[in-house]
Design an enzyme around this catalytic site. Structure first.
Site, PDB file in Angstrom:
ATOM      1  N   ARG A   1       0.910  -1.357   0.062  1.00  0.00           N
ATOM      2  CA  ARG A   1       0.074   0.155  -0.086  1.00  0.00           C
ATOM      3  C   ARG A   1       0.757   1.218   0.098  1.00  0.00           C
ATOM      4  NH1 ARG A   1       1.099   2.168   4.666  1.00  0.00           N
ATOM      5  NH2 ARG A   1       1.344   0.875   6.475  1.00  0.00           N
ATOM      6  N   GLY A   2       0.259   2.348  -0.344  1.00  0.00           N
ATOM      7  CA  GLY A   2       0.850   3.652   0.053  1.00  0.00           C
ATOM      8  C   GLY A   2       1.183   4.017   1.403  1.00  0.00           C
TER       9      GLY A   2
ATOM     10  N   HIS B   1      -1.954  -1.772  13.314  1.00  0.00           N
ATOM     11  CA  HIS B   1      -3.237  -2.243  13.329  1.00  0.00           C
ATOM     12  C   HIS B   1      -3.469  -3.180  14.609  1.00  0.00           C
ATOM     13  CE1 HIS B   1      -3.743  -0.572   9.439  1.00  0.00           C
ATOM     14  NE2 HIS B   1      -2.869  -1.335   8.851  1.00  0.00           N
TER      15      HIS B   1
ATOM     16  N   ILE C   1      -5.286   6.060   6.108  1.00  0.00           N
ATOM     17  CA  ILE C   1      -5.755   5.449   4.733  1.00  0.00           C
ATOM     18  C   ILE C   1      -4.339   5.348   3.932  1.00  0.00           C
ATOM     19  CG2 ILE C   1      -6.673   6.386   2.633  1.00  0.00           C
ATOM     20  CD1 ILE C   1      -8.724   7.751   4.170  1.00  0.00           C
ATOM     21  N   GLY C   2      -4.327   4.204   3.429  1.00  0.00           N
ATOM     22  CA  GLY C   2      -3.236   3.774   2.368  1.00  0.00           C
ATOM     23  C   GLY C   2      -3.766   2.910   1.194  1.00  0.00           C
TER      24      GLY C   2
ATOM     25  N   LEU D   1      -8.592   1.400   4.681  1.00  0.00           N
ATOM     26  CA  LEU D   1      -8.630   2.546   5.776  1.00  0.00           C
ATOM     27  C   LEU D   1      -8.634   1.487   7.051  1.00  0.00           C
ATOM     28  CD1 LEU D   1     -11.658   2.719   7.235  1.00  0.00           C
ATOM     29  CD2 LEU D   1     -12.222   4.195   5.285  1.00  0.00           C
TER      30      LEU D   1
ATOM     31  N   CYS E   1       2.618   6.859  10.085  1.00  0.00           N
ATOM     32  CA  CYS E   1       2.608   7.350   8.943  1.00  0.00           C
ATOM     33  C   CYS E   1       4.009   8.426   8.550  1.00  0.00           C
ATOM     34  CB  CYS E   1       1.313   8.041   8.751  1.00  0.00           C
ATOM     35  SG  CYS E   1      -0.114   7.103   8.860  1.00  0.00           S
TER      36      CYS E   1
END
Length: 231
Positions: A85-86, A92, A155-156, A168, A185
Site C-alpha cells: 500500500r501507499g 493495526h 488511509i493507505g 482505511l 505514517c
C-alpha cells in the site's frame, strides 16, 4: 439508473494475514476478468471489513521498518509485515475497524485520487453519525481523517489495472499506546486518537459497523449486498 453493487464481507475478528490472503484472492479474480462487471454480474467488487485479532505493524511503499525496528517491535509481541500500500508505517490491532475495498474503479466512476477522497469522506461521515462534528480530511502528507491534531483514521491504498486494494483503519477502541513505538505514517509531532477517547466511553467495532456501512454507501454511491461465503 441502478447503483453499482459491492459485495460486503464481514470477517469479524481475524488475523491480519487472513485479511491479506482474502484480499489477494479477490484481486486475482477481478484483475483476471477483462470485462468490468461481468465476473459477478453487476458487482463492482468486494468490501472486506474486519477487526484485527492481534497487534501488527505494517510498512508501506514510501517506507518500511528497519531490521532493528522490526526486531524491537516483534519483542513487544507484535507481528511486523511489509505491504504494497501507499504510505509509511502504521499499526493495526484489536479495537480497530479495518476496511479493504477491492473495487473496480471504472464501475464506480472513480480514479485513484477520488477513491482516496471517498475513503476520507466515508470516515468523516462516520464520525458525524457518531456525534463527532469536528472530523476533517487534510491534504498530503496528512492523508487520513483528523480530530484536531490527532489522527483517528489512517488511509493507505494500492491500485493496479483499475482495481484497488488496502484501504482505511479507523480507531474505535484501539489501545493507542501501540502507536508510541513508531512514528505513525512518518508524521513527527502529531498524535492519534480513537472514537472511544473522543466520546469518552467505550465504542466497539461492532457498535460502529452499522454507521460505517451507511457512510460507505453514501460516499461511494453504491449498494452493498452481504453474502455468506467470503470467496
Amino acid at each position: 439508473m441502478s447503483l453499482p453493487v459491492v459485495r460486503l464481507v464481514w470477517l469479524g475478528r481475524v488475523h491480519y494475514s487472513e485479511l491479506l490472503a482474502l484480499q489477494e484472492h479477490w484481486l486475482r479474480r477481478l484483475q483476471a476478468d477483462p470485462r468490468p462487471g461481468t465476473l459477478s454480474g453487476t458487482k463492482a467488487g468486494v468490501l472486506l471489513v474486519c477487526e484485527p485479532a492481534g497487534p501488527v505493524y505494517t510498512g508501506g511503499l514510501r517506507g518500511g521498518l528497519t531490521p532493528e525496528e522490526t526486531t524491537r517491535l516483534r519483542a513487544l509481541g507484535a507481528e511486523v509485515r511489509a505491504t504494497g500500500r501507499g504510505g509509511l508505517a502504521t499499526f493495526h490491532g484489536p479495537g480497530q475497524l479495518l476496511c479493504h475495498p477491492v473495487l473496480d474503479l471504472r464501475l464506480l466512476g472513480l480514479r485513484l485520487r477520488t477513491h482516496v477522497a471517498a475513503l476520507e469522506a466515508c470516515a468523516v461521515r462516520l464520525c458525524e453519525l457518531r456525534g463527532l462534528q469536528g472530523a476533517r480530511a487534510r491534504p498530503p502528507p496528512y492523508t487520513g481523517v483528523w480530530l484536531g491534531e490527532r489522527k483517528i483514521c489512517a488511509i493507505g491504498v494500492r491500485c493496479g489495472r483499475h482495481i484497488t486494494s488496502h484501504g482505511l483503519a479507523l480507531n474505535c477502541s484501539t489501545d493507542l499506546t501501540w502507536f508510541e513505538h513508531i512514528v505513525p505514517c512518518g508524521l513527527v509531532g502529531t498524535g492519534v486518537t480513537s472514537l472511544s477517547e473522543a466520546l469518552q466511553r467505550l465504542v466497539t467495532v461492532d457498535e460502529v459497523m452499522p454507521s460505517f456501512l451507511v457512510a460507505f454507501k453514501e460516499t461511494f454511491k453504491c449498494t452493498l449486498i452481504s453474502e455468506d461465503s467470503p470467496s
